[in-house]
Design an enzyme around this catalytic site. Sequence first.
Site, PDB file in Angstrom:
ATOM      1  CB  VAL A  23       5.764 -33.887 -39.092  1.00  0.00           C
ATOM      2  CG1 VAL A  23       6.539 -34.124 -37.815  1.00  0.00           C
ATOM      3  CG2 VAL A  23       6.544 -34.410 -40.285  1.00  0.00           C
ATOM      4  CG  ASP A 204     -18.578 -68.466 -25.832  1.00  0.00           C
ATOM      5  OD1 ASP A 204     -18.840 -69.106 -24.806  1.00  0.00           O
ATOM      6  OD2 ASP A 204     -19.203 -67.449 -26.195  1.00  0.00           O
ATOM      7  CE  LYS A 226     -14.903 -80.475 -24.684  1.00  0.00           C
ATOM      8  NZ  LYS A 226     -13.578 -79.882 -24.756  1.00  0.00           N
ATOM      9  N   GLY A 258     -16.215 -63.145 -32.007  1.00  0.00           N
ATOM     10  CA  GLY A 258     -16.734 -61.896 -32.569  1.00  0.00           C
ATOM     11  C   GLY A 258     -16.788 -60.804 -31.518  1.00  0.00           C
ATOM     12  CG  MET A 341     -26.401 -68.146 -34.743  1.00  0.00           C
ATOM     13  SD  MET A 341     -26.881 -67.767 -33.056  1.00  0.00           S
ATOM     14  CE  MET A 341     -27.239 -66.035 -33.167  1.00  0.00           C
TER      15      MET A 341
END
Length: 408
Positions: A23, A204, A226, A258, A341
């Site tokens: 506690v 992103d 874009k 991430g 990647m």
Amino acid sequence: MNLYPLALRLEGRRVLVVGGGAVASRRVPALLDAGARVVLVSPSLTPALRSLVDAGRLHWEPRRFEASDVDGAWLVQVAVDDRFAAAAVSAAALERRVFCVRADDRHEATAWTPAVTRHGPVTVAVTAGGDPRRAVVIRDAIREGLLDGTLPGCVQPADRPSSPVAEVVGGGRVVLVGAGPGDPELITVKGRRVLAEADVVVADRLVPGLLLDELRPEVELVDASKIPYGPARAQEEINRIIVERASAGLLVVRLKGGDPYVFGRGGEEAIACAEAGVPVTVIPGVSSSIAAPAVAGIPVTHRGVAHEFTVVSGHVAPDDPTSLVDWPALARMRGTLVVLMGLKNLPAIAATLLAHGRSPDTPAAVVQEGTTATQRTVRTTLGSVVEAAQSFRPPAIVVIGEVVGILP
Ligand SMILES: C[S@@+](CC[C@H](N)C(=O)[O-])C[C@H]1O[C@@H](n2cnc3c(N)ncnc32)[C@H](O)[C@@H]1O
């Protein structure tokens, strides 16, 4: 009997905690967080409390309670199970007119601790007529509302001079926020709170769409994927947008998949802000480099198996003169290798690791879209990973090492 709610300003004030078990371990951190000078009396301590003592954050009296311990205290927290010991502390506190919270029996206490949720500068405390379970249910509902921005008043409209977060620095600023690996629930609590307060969000491609769905209609959403230039120009354009909007006094959230600093170009954006004199902070995120293996059942380290894990980018081929990765050294290491990647260059990466001594039998896995509903995984070996990864598409990670397959 109705309660009279108060918010205690405990900074620098002595608070007595009696008991050193579970506690007390739960109660002490919030007291320390409020700046209280906590004195804990107990013959023994949990390891968590001991580490606070070792860090000099808590004063420990390693003995049984004495009535005089209450002298000079503004508040007493009784955190012992033994009813007689607890009653003795209450009696001493009552005699000295010091409010006393009791973990063992709230009906004998002179103060109750409410169910609490903290949301930046906002603290919500709930009591429900002495029914702690009901208080927790209500507290949780309020917390949900605060987190997703549906409670009125928790989000400042964009046309106010500044949001609560921006007020801290007195104007616009940029916050680099890690959105996590794909599951929208894997953003941090802090990240989600700042997102709900943003005036501008620059997101992103890999950011979970559901997080963007929650934004208020008046928030300006810039889709960074874009921006119609090559990678270098696009980054310059992103830097320009975030600096310009923050300079206009807006709270800009730069939301990245991430963690912002794990192959996320967050460092470049932090530098651009610093050079422009724009305040910038970072809220780390759960990186796919750890999360994607985890949800695929691969712990990146394991006692007696792997005492290191290395995260590398595979987007530059091993024989490319601009590569900064020492692939021969990685081939000699025994630990876990996580390649981000790396799908396009996987044949060259696998060949280089094999050529420099990593065994073709080394377990390997590929995880695509980890933590999302469309997650795919294949387990194989280094010798066969190129073939096994044929049908996989980015975003995917490749894990190489004995930890693959260690879990059933
Ligand atoms: C530009 S990096 C950004 C990494 C990100 N900052 C992080 O910490 O996860 C993008 C690469 O991360 C990996 N990645 C990101 N999300 C992933 C996911 N959900 N599952 C598997 N790999 C992922 C893939 O290798 C992808 O090509």
